[in-house]
Write a protein that holds these residues in place. Structure first.
Motif, mmCIF file in Angstrom:
data_model
loop_
_atom_site.group_PDB
_atom_site.id
_atom_site.type_symbol
_atom_site.label_atom_id
_atom_site.label_comp_id
_atom_site.label_asym_id
_atom_site.label_seq_id
_atom_site.Cartn_x
_atom_site.Cartn_y
_atom_site.Cartn_z
ATOM 1 N N SER A 114 -43.600 -11.764 -0.583
ATOM 2 C CA SER A 114 -42.955 -10.435 0.628
ATOM 3 C C SER A 114 -42.531 -11.246 1.812
ATOM 4 C CB SER A 114 -43.666 -9.174 0.323
ATOM 5 O OG SER A 114 -44.754 -9.195 1.234
ATOM 6 N N SER B 97 -40.954 -3.171 3.401
ATOM 7 C CA SER B 97 -39.521 -2.822 2.992
ATOM 8 C C SER B 97 -38.686 -3.793 3.493
ATOM 9 C CB SER B 97 -39.275 -1.503 4.058
ATOM 10 O OG SER B 97 -39.535 -1.836 5.170
ATOM 11 N N ALA C 76 -36.811 -7.557 3.482
ATOM 12 C CA ALA C 76 -36.476 -8.662 2.437
ATOM 13 C C ALA C 76 -37.557 -9.892 2.819
ATOM 14 C CB ALA C 76 -35.088 -8.951 2.253
ATOM 15 N N ARG D 178 -40.390 -4.946 -1.387
ATOM 16 C CA ARG D 178 -39.150 -5.752 -1.706
ATOM 17 C C ARG D 178 -39.852 -7.198 -1.891
ATOM 18 N NH1 ARG D 178 -34.189 -5.160 2.301
ATOM 19 N NH2 ARG D 178 -33.400 -6.443 0.891
#
Length: 287
Positions: free
Chosen positions: A269, A162, A164, A251
């Motif tokens: 990621s 989740s 960034a 993400r």
């Protein structure tokens, strides 16, 4: 399973297969829409590298699909019980781009099949080589690598991401959408009925993933999008590898940078800097 995979593959020697069709403009326009990026799809236009994955597709009868949505049998599917497949990577050479609107012939052969013992047990490594011909000339040659095992590996573990991804200074960058709608549309475009890409209860409850799995080929095409969007140079060769799966909603960022006579590309990621990687060489490069 107690028998070695060698037992099932010892006499497996599928013959070469020839298929013909047309590089139709419809799927090209459809993938362009999924990627939110226009691609010329008129007759005579060059097909972007690897977009031939949208053509010469197989649609087996519904009764020939297994519980997971994959075909129960296929010309280049090894006869392994409780077969599980992973798309591992491949290589592509483009002598001349395929042309939209023209007939195409594909000749595929089993290039290699070898059983290896890994830390999670036996795996069969299968490479299928295909040559695409148009207007009497060989234009595109590819080798696709698949890894097969019998049954699931109880020791595998996956996580969703989740956070960034960190900035890495790469000059080329795409932050793609990987929601269920994108996965559904890509499954339809590639005739991929594997339920891990669109059936969340199946993906999590049966196959043990934390979410819907993003298609490996989609990750590869996203990496090639960086080249198409950032340089006008023609791709002569591509080598790519899938390393760790990506799940819907993760993400991720697709990054690339020019390197000599080509480019280095990756899907990253916050948890994994190289979910997928690719190396591109441009036409006209020396060496």
């Amino acid at each position: 399973m107690t028998d070695s995979l060698e037992t099932y593959l010892r006499d497996w020697r599928p013959r070469p297969r020839t298929e013909t069709g047309v590089v139709d403009a419809g799927p090209v326009a459809a993938l362009s829409a999924v990627l939110d990026q226009p691609v010329a799809a008129g007759a005579g236009e060059d097909l972007p590298p690897l977009w031939h994955w949208l053509h010469l597709l197989e649609w087996p009868p519904q009764s020939d699909l297994g519980e997971d949505g994959h075909p129960l049998a296929g010309h280049f599917l090894p006869p392994i019980p409780d077969r599980r497949r992973m798309f591992a990577g491949g290589r592509l050479t483009v002598a001349r781009p395929l042309e939209t609107g023209a007939e195409v012939e594909r000749v595929s052969t089993l290039d290699n099949c070898v059983v290896k013992e890994g830390r999670t047990g036996e795996m069969a490594f299968v490479t299928v080589r295909s040559e695409y011909r148009q207007r009497g000339e060989a234009r595109v040659t590819e080798e696709l690598d698949y890894v097969y095992r019998s049954g699931d590996d109880a020791r595998r573990s996956f996580t969703t991401v989740s956070e960034a991804p960190p900035e890495d200074g790469a000059p080329w960058r795409i932050v793609p959408v990987t929601d269920p709608a994108v996965l559904f549309r890509f499954s339809a475009l590639t005739a991929n009925a594997h339920r891990i890409h669109y059936d969340l209860p199946y993906a999590t409850g049966v196959e043990g993933y934390p979410g819907l799995v993003v298609h490996g080929p989609l990750l590869v095409l996203l990496m090639l999008e960086l080249v198409r969007r950032n340089t006008g140079r023609r791709v002569e060769s591509v080598s790519f590898r899938l390393r760790r799966p990506v799940f819907a909603g993760d993400r991720i960022v697709v990054t690339g940078r020019p390197e000599g006579d080509g480019a280095e590309l990756a899907v990253a990621s916050a948890a994994e800097p190289r979910h997928a990687t690719a190396q591109v060489r441009f036409a006209g490069s020396e060496g």
